[in-house]
Scaffold this motif. Structure first.
Motif, mmCIF file in Angstrom:
data_model
loop_
_atom_site.group_PDB
_atom_site.id
_atom_site.type_symbol
_atom_site.label_atom_id
_atom_site.label_comp_id
_atom_site.label_asym_id
_atom_site.label_seq_id
_atom_site.Cartn_x
_atom_site.Cartn_y
_atom_site.Cartn_z
ATOM 1 N N SER A 149 -96.939 -23.959 78.398
ATOM 2 C CA SER A 149 -96.052 -24.969 77.787
ATOM 3 C C SER A 149 -94.590 -24.695 78.135
ATOM 4 O O SER A 149 -93.799 -25.624 78.313
ATOM 5 C CB SER A 149 -96.218 -24.981 76.266
ATOM 6 N N GLN A 164 -97.773 -31.088 74.050
ATOM 7 C CA GLN A 164 -98.890 -30.440 73.362
ATOM 8 C C GLN A 164 -98.842 -30.803 71.868
ATOM 9 O O GLN A 164 -99.863 -31.063 71.260
ATOM 10 C CB GLN A 164 -98.808 -28.914 73.549
ATOM 11 N N ASP A 210 -99.807 -31.678 78.817
ATOM 12 C CA ASP A 210 -99.974 -30.366 78.190
ATOM 13 C C ASP A 210 -101.037 -30.453 77.093
ATOM 14 O O ASP A 210 -100.775 -30.956 76.002
ATOM 15 C CB ASP A 210 -98.634 -29.892 77.622
ATOM 16 N N GLU A 211 -102.218 -29.972 77.399
ATOM 17 C CA GLU A 211 -103.354 -29.991 76.461
ATOM 18 C C GLU A 211 -103.556 -31.367 75.834
ATOM 19 O O GLU A 211 -103.757 -31.486 74.622
ATOM 20 C CB GLU A 211 -103.191 -28.908 75.379
HETATM 21 MG MG LIG Z 1 -99.113 -24.433 75.274
#
Ligand SMILES: [Mg+2]
Ligand SMILES: Nc1ncnc2c1ncn2[C@@H]1O[C@H](COP(=O)(O)OP(=O)(O)OP(=O)(O)O)[C@@H](O)[C@H]1O
Lengths: 437, 250
Positions: free
Chosen positions: B41, B85, B170-171
């Motif tokens: 991240s 995220q 991100d995720e």
């Molecule tokens: Mg992360």
């Protein structure tokens, strides 16, 4: 000569211009004595602990500004809500401007305090309402002592005023500092409904100090909505003393938008004299530089089954300072009161300050009273998120601030006022984005 | 498209990225995997221009242009999009108004006028259909009270509206149910072209079943320690990270 002395010694001259044999003048002289005794408020008084008038009391104000400069509509049009039809009561340096005004006596009275104080026709209303709820403190007394001109609005029963009324006080003071004491009276009889916009605007870079008193009486089932637009220039200061008395089932709202001016003090007082009353006090303050805005509110719950809603939002940048003092009194008889108070503040800067103080005095046991006060900063994470989506930092901040303040705008009933406030906020925050959230 | 060389970054004097290299070309899909706290991240945030990190060394180029001095909004205007995220809640700003402001500010930066309201509405309609987003959703405050999956879906809706050149997810898969994962992945695939690129940060193979990567990188302790093709992700899923850590220390 200090300002108090100057004011006191000019009273005789003031008396030349009014009828000294009237009942009103007795009220004036009593108030004059009161002011002479009390003088201007100092920081020693609890209510003035965080607001000092010293810096503005040093000015050499002219007390009877008579060098009235003529102004054209084009020059001042922008200070009006001009995209809708309205009644207008306009004063220039404390004197009525018939040219800029649009008054009426057609069923409703939208006219001048000076005529109301002198003409027989209004005698009864004046007797019943004039100076009945204005506090006998320093500055209110000062205003009462010199009360002569202002807006007089009387809405008879079962009347819904079809267009808003604007009260605008311009200061031109070309030659010197100017002090004004406007005095307004608003009476809404049973089931009368009226919307009012109030503004004080200085057109000069010389100092201006306005000490205004407004008394509002809302009889049963009436509604009064008052919008105060405080966006004056940086040399202008304002002490606004507003007193509201409500009878059963009436709804009165006062929205105060404070963006401009040097020192602004709002004393807003509500007295509930019946049941099922709703009182709404809301405000948005956005200031910077060395600006100072002080909101002192009082809601006095006297009878049962009433509500009050307070929602004040403040955003302070640079060295600006804010004060919020919200006092709620719930008398023993005022059971089932629902009093709600919220004051949220954002400090944009570590040099800006806010003094926030709720004051609850509750003598009844079956009541709902809540108060919440927060002081915070803008959410950095949210700013980054918005920037990542292409919204520049300045605009992102403005959008966050607007969203923060928006709960206050939701209850504004006149769309053009809401629109204007949104524009003023955008201008104030130096962005060019629409806030149609 | 994106070229990162020897990137070193720290926060509060704690070193997080320790000499990272990454080269992403137009038309490619890169997956970045790696254990919790590896710096994935952080890398995404630094590419997007978050200011709280100190970049102490290295270079970062987007389409041959150094972007290290650009503000987050300037990077966004140049086509960088980061699906967070943890998307941030913004009370009082509706999804619709937010995306309108976002698009028009991006257009303004390019010297274009606001998008006509009609076109904007049409685009919102199309993209919300693509991601099967309920219209009512669009008038709610951005991310406020959204479920984890709703937030992620809304991120990809914004991506679809903004049509970025370089998208970093991100995720995005975490929090999505099985159907939502398919919808969101299809949405991303629809936007893919030879002119843009996608970096997918994920812990699991399941998203990569839909968005098939050209390269899979393992980020460990602030560096990319292994790069392979799509099969590397499968291998990681089966074996975990220990074998890679052993490889490095060997
Ligand atoms: Mg992360
Ligand atoms: N602002 C910050 N302040 C302090 N430490 C930070 C900050 N940002 C990241 N870190 C630390 O840097 C390291 C890398 O964090 P990062 O969020 O990049 O990991 P990640 O690879 O995305 O992990 P995950 O898979 O759990 O999302 C962690 O140890 C984290 O605590």
């Amino acid at each position: 000569m200090d300002l108090k002395e100057k004011i006191v010694s000019s009273y005789v001259a003031f008396e030349d211009g009014v009828n000294i044999n009237s009942d009103i003048h007795e009220i004036r002289t009593e108030a004059f004595q009161n002011f002479e005794k009390l003088g201007f408020p100092s920081k020693k008084l609890e209510a003035w602990k965080y607001t000092s008038l010293n810096s503005i009391l040093k000015e050499d104000y002219s007390i009877f500004p008579d060098k009235e400069k003529s102004i054209t509509l084009a020059e001042v049009k922008k200070y009006f809500i001009h995209d809708i039809d309205t009644y207008k009561i306009v004063f220039i340096d404390g004197k009525y401007s018939s040219f800029l005004s649009e008054t009426t006596h057609d069923n409703i009275d939208v006219c001048l305090m000076s005529s109301a104080l002198s003409k027989k026709k209004y005698k009864l209303v004046i007797e019943n309402y004039f100076n009945k709820i204005a506090k006998q403190d320093n500055l209110t007394s000062l205003n009462t002592a010199f009360s002569k001109e202002g807006a007089y609005i009387h809405i008879p029963k079962n009347t819904e005023v079809e267009k808003p009324i604007q009260i605008i006080n311009f200061t031109t003071g070309e030659e010197s500092a100017t002090m004004l004491q406007p005095r307004n009276l608003i009476v809404a009889d049973k089931n009368a409904h009226v919307q009012i916009i109030e503004r004080h605007q200085s057109l000069t870079s010389n100092a201006a100090l306005t000490n205004v008193v407004t008394e509002i009486f809302a009889d049963r089932h009436s509604t009064v909505d008052l919008y105060k637009i405080q966006n004056d220039n940086i040399a202008a200061s304002l002490v606004d003393n507003t007193f509201v008395e409500q009878q059963s089932n009436s709804v009165v709202s006062v929205h105060t938008f404070s963006f401009g001016g040097n020192i602004t003090r709002n004393n807003l007082n509500f007295f509930q004299k019946g049941e099922h009353i709703d009182s709404i006090l809301k405000g948005i303050t956005i200031i910077e530089g060395k600006q100072h805005v002080d909101h002192h509110t009082l809601v006095h719950h006297i009878e049962p089954n009433c509500e009050s809603h307070q929602d004040y939002k403040g955003i302070y940048d640079e060295r600006s300072t804010g004060v919020f003092n919200g006092k709620v009194i719930v008398e023993k008889e005022a059971q089932k009161t629902n009093a709600y108070q919220k004051n949220n503040n954002i400090l944009m800067n570590n040099k800006s300050t806010i003094n926030a103080k709720p004051q609850l005095e509750i003598f009844a046991d079956d009541v709902k009273c809540s108060h919440g006060c927060t002081i915070g900063q803008l959410d950095e994470q949210a700013l980054f998120y918005m920037q990542q989506r292409g919204i520049p930092k300045k605009e992102a901040k403005a959008l966050l601030m607007y969203a923060f303040a928006n709960t206050v705008l939701e209850s504004v009933k006149v769309p053009e006022v809401k629109e204007r406030i949104m524009k003023l906020i955008a201008t104030k925050l130096k962005v060019n984005i629409g806030f149609n959230i | 498209m994106l070229k990162i060389e020897n990137l070193q970054a720290s926060v509060d004097n704690k070193s997080i990225l320790k000499g990272l290299n990454l080269n992403v070309k137009s038309g490619e899909v890169h997956a970045i995997m790696g254990p919790n706290g590896a710096g994935k991240s952080t890398l995404a945030n630094i590419i997007a221009g978050k200011e709280e990190y100190d970049v102490t060394n290295g270079t970062m180029e987007l389409n041959g242009e150094d972007i290290s001095e650009l503000s987050p909004e300037e990077r966004a205007h140049n086509g960088v999009f980061l699906s967070f995220q943890y998307p941030v809640e913004i009370p009082g700003v509706s999804v619709t108004n937010f995306i309108k402001t976002s698009i028009n500010e991006t257009r303004k930066a390019k010297g274009l006028n606001d998008m006509p309201a009609k076109d904007m509405l049409k685009m919102i309609r199309e993209k919300s259909e693509l991601l099967e987003i309920d219209r009512k959703f669009l008038s709610r405050s951005l991310n406020e009270g959204f479920s984890g999956g709703e937030k992620k879906r809304n991120e990809i809706f914004q991506m679809a509206m903004l049509e970025p050149k370089l998208a970093i997810l991100d995720e995005t898969d975490s929090g999505l149910d099985i159907d939502a994962l398919r919808i969101v992945a299809n949405g991303v695939n629809k936007l893919k072209s030879k002119d843009n690129a996608v970096i997918v940060i994920t812990h699991y193979q399941r998203l990569l079943d839909y968005i098939v990567p050209d390269f899979v990188h393992v980020l460990h302790d602030g560096k990319i320690v292994k790069t392979g093709d799509a099969s590397l992700a499968l291998e990681l899923e089966a074996k975990g990270y220990d074998w890679i850590k052993e490889e490095i220390s060997a």
